[in-house]
Design an enzyme around this catalytic site. Structure first.
Site, PDB file in Angstrom:
ATOM      1  N   CYS A  10       0.493  -1.148   0.004  1.00 39.07           N
ATOM      2  CA  CYS A  10      -0.417  -0.224   0.062  1.00 39.07           C
ATOM      3  C   CYS A  10       0.899   1.430   0.041  1.00 39.07           C
ATOM      4  O   CYS A  10       0.556   1.881   0.404  1.00 39.07           O
ATOM      5  CB  CYS A  10      -1.078  -0.114   1.141  1.00 39.07           C
ATOM      6  SG  CYS A  10      -1.637  -1.615   1.484  1.00 39.07           S
TER       7      CYS A  10
ATOM      8  N   LYS B 174      -8.384  -0.092  10.354  1.00 38.25           N
ATOM      9  CA  LYS B 174      -8.218  -1.684   9.928  1.00 38.25           C
ATOM     10  C   LYS B 174      -7.000  -2.280   9.697  1.00 38.25           C
ATOM     11  O   LYS B 174      -5.877  -2.335  10.348  1.00 38.25           O
ATOM     12  CB  LYS B 174      -8.113  -0.931   8.065  1.00 38.25           C
ATOM     13  CG  LYS B 174      -7.565  -2.328   7.050  1.00 38.25           C
ATOM     14  CD  LYS B 174      -7.331  -1.348   5.805  1.00 38.25           C
ATOM     15  CE  LYS B 174      -7.125  -2.143   4.908  1.00 38.25           C
ATOM     16  NZ  LYS B 174      -6.652  -1.882   3.468  1.00 38.25           N
TER      17      LYS B 174
ATOM     18  N   GLU C  41      -5.969   5.142  16.360  1.00 38.46           N
ATOM     19  CA  GLU C  41      -5.712   4.700  15.171  1.00 38.46           C
ATOM     20  C   GLU C  41      -7.132   6.109  15.429  1.00 38.46           C
ATOM     21  O   GLU C  41      -6.936   7.617  13.771  1.00 38.46           O
ATOM     22  CB  GLU C  41      -6.359   4.275  14.951  1.00 38.46           C
ATOM     23  CG  GLU C  41      -5.100   3.383  14.822  1.00 38.46           C
ATOM     24  CD  GLU C  41      -3.868   3.517  13.510  1.00 38.46           C
ATOM     25  OE1 GLU C  41      -4.215   4.542  12.946  1.00 38.46           O
ATOM     26  OE2 GLU C  41      -2.318   3.090  13.434  1.00 38.46           O
TER      27      GLU C  41
ATOM     28  N   LYS D 225     -13.119  -1.868   9.504  1.00 36.23           N
ATOM     29  CA  LYS D 225     -12.762  -2.328   8.981  1.00 36.23           C
ATOM     30  C   LYS D 225     -12.099  -3.802   9.239  1.00 36.23           C
ATOM     31  O   LYS D 225     -10.732  -3.529   9.569  1.00 36.23           O
ATOM     32  CB  LYS D 225     -12.051  -2.070   7.564  1.00 36.23           C
ATOM     33  CG  LYS D 225     -11.987  -3.297   6.573  1.00 36.23           C
ATOM     34  CD  LYS D 225     -11.274  -2.833   4.738  1.00 36.23           C
ATOM     35  CE  LYS D 225     -11.146  -3.758   3.913  1.00 36.23           C
ATOM     36  NZ  LYS D 225     -11.148  -3.421   2.868  1.00 36.23           N
TER      37      LYS D 225
ATOM     38  N   SER E 116     -15.008  -8.775   2.415  1.00 38.14           N
ATOM     39  CA  SER E 116     -15.569  -9.506   1.378  1.00 38.14           C
ATOM     40  C   SER E 116     -15.279 -11.367   1.459  1.00 38.14           C
ATOM     41  O   SER E 116     -16.335 -11.405   1.824  1.00 38.14           O
ATOM     42  CB  SER E 116     -14.326 -10.346   0.195  1.00 38.14           C
ATOM     43  OG  SER E 116     -12.401  -9.917   0.869  1.00 38.14           O
TER      44      SER E 116
END
Length: 329
Positions: free
Chosen positions: A130, A199, A237, A252, A278
């Protein structure tokens, strides 16, 4: 005062009465539908690990968009799947990249749709990470601050294309500050940031990596995504993103982290987003295909649970099915 004076079942006597006192409601406009746009023509290719979810090309995506709009879904999250990948993910911030072209076309066809643009480099880099990768004596390192510059370029390019929301998912330190400053300097002071604030480095992302062609080519993402065992770190965070100017906070994945959703809901007054990821989707689909579960009941119960835990919005691959089922209720 207790039983028999208090009888909690009195409020459950009929469907109408249960509806009257229902504490949490689920609606189609709670959903953000992910959409994967790829290069080529005539593409409508089902993703093998995500039944019912497709790769679309620019000339076919209207089929998906028209159905989303018809079902009352008001927002999409755009994931571009480029042909070209390189070490710096240059396709991510190319004004004529697949994501930018998709955003322009969506806004031209359906200007009322709220378009969120995922902001990351992983599907654009040849290494699948990323950010910018440096090789050192100790191995590969993701260079935080160099990556911020490229993510900021990407955000501005997405906003220029017409994105209503920039949704950075990269988990670099300071990404909200870098993107907010870049957007403001480019004149997009009113473009909000939907931060992937919390995340986790999760096993629930496997099917997505097939969909976005974004699996890391070496190592993993544990040095920048969060340890699933940590909750106090999630608050740090989120607090960083609030102070840096985020307009939404996100957790997430969602299903295994409902406690984190509630923690954020209790502490911050920004809109809170849950990403129903997903593998959460694929597990339900797989069990339903085997006839082991009632798919409709499971999906609506799960999404309601995410709202009950504190989510104001839910990014979900179930969006179309759930919206259709809600119309039937």
């Amino acid at each position: 005062m207790a039983y028999p004076v208090i009888r909690n079942r009195r409020l459950r006597n009929s469907a109408a009465l249960r509806g009257l006192v229902r504490e949490t409601t689920l609606e189609a406009n709670d959903f953000i539908a992910p959409i994967f746009i790829t290069e080529g023509e005539g593409v409508q290719e089902e993703i093998s690990s995500m039944p019912g979810v497709y790769h679309w090309s620019l000339d076919t995506m209207e089929r998906e968009l028209s159905e989303l709009v018809r079902l009352g879904i008001q927002s999409v999250m755009v994931f571009g799947v480029p042909d070209h990948k390189d070490a710096l993910g240059t396709s991510a911030y190319d004004d004529n990249g697949i994501t930018q072209r998709a955003i322009r076309k969506i806004k031209a066809q359906y200007p009322e749709l709220v378009v969120a643009a995922d902001n990351c480099l992983c599907q654009y880099t040849d290494h699948g990470h990323c950010g910018v990768v440096h090789t050192t004596e100790c191995g590969a390192e993701i260079a935080n601050d160099e990556s911020l510059a490229l993510l900021a370029l990407t955000a501005v390019s997405q906003a220029k294309a017409g994105a209503d929301i920039i949704a950075p998912s990269n988990m670099m330190d300071g990404f909200v500050t870098a993107i907010r400053q870049a957007l403001d300097e480019a004149g997009f002071v009113n473009t909000p940031i939907m931060s992937y604030s919390v995340k986790y480095s999760s096993a629930y992302y496997g099917p997505f990596r097939e969909a976005a062609h974004s699996a890391p080519q070496f190592g993993d993402r544990k040095t920048y995504q969060m340890d699933p065992a940590n909750s106090r770190e999630a608050l740090r965070e989120a607090q960083s993103d609030v102070e840096e100017g985020a307009d939404f906070l996100m957790v997430k994945p969602a299903l295994a982290y409902l406690d984190i959703l509630r923690m954020l809901k209790d502490r911050y007054n920004l809109p809170l987003v849950a990403y129903n990821v997903s593998a959460e989707y694929s597990m339900v689909k797989a069990a339903a295909m085997q006839g082991w579960i009632d798919e409709k009941a499971i999906v609506l119960e799960t999404l309601t649970g995410m709202k009950r835990a504190g989510a104001d919005l839910i990014i979900t691959y179930h969006a179309k099915d759930a919206a259709r089922w809600l119309k039937e209720l």
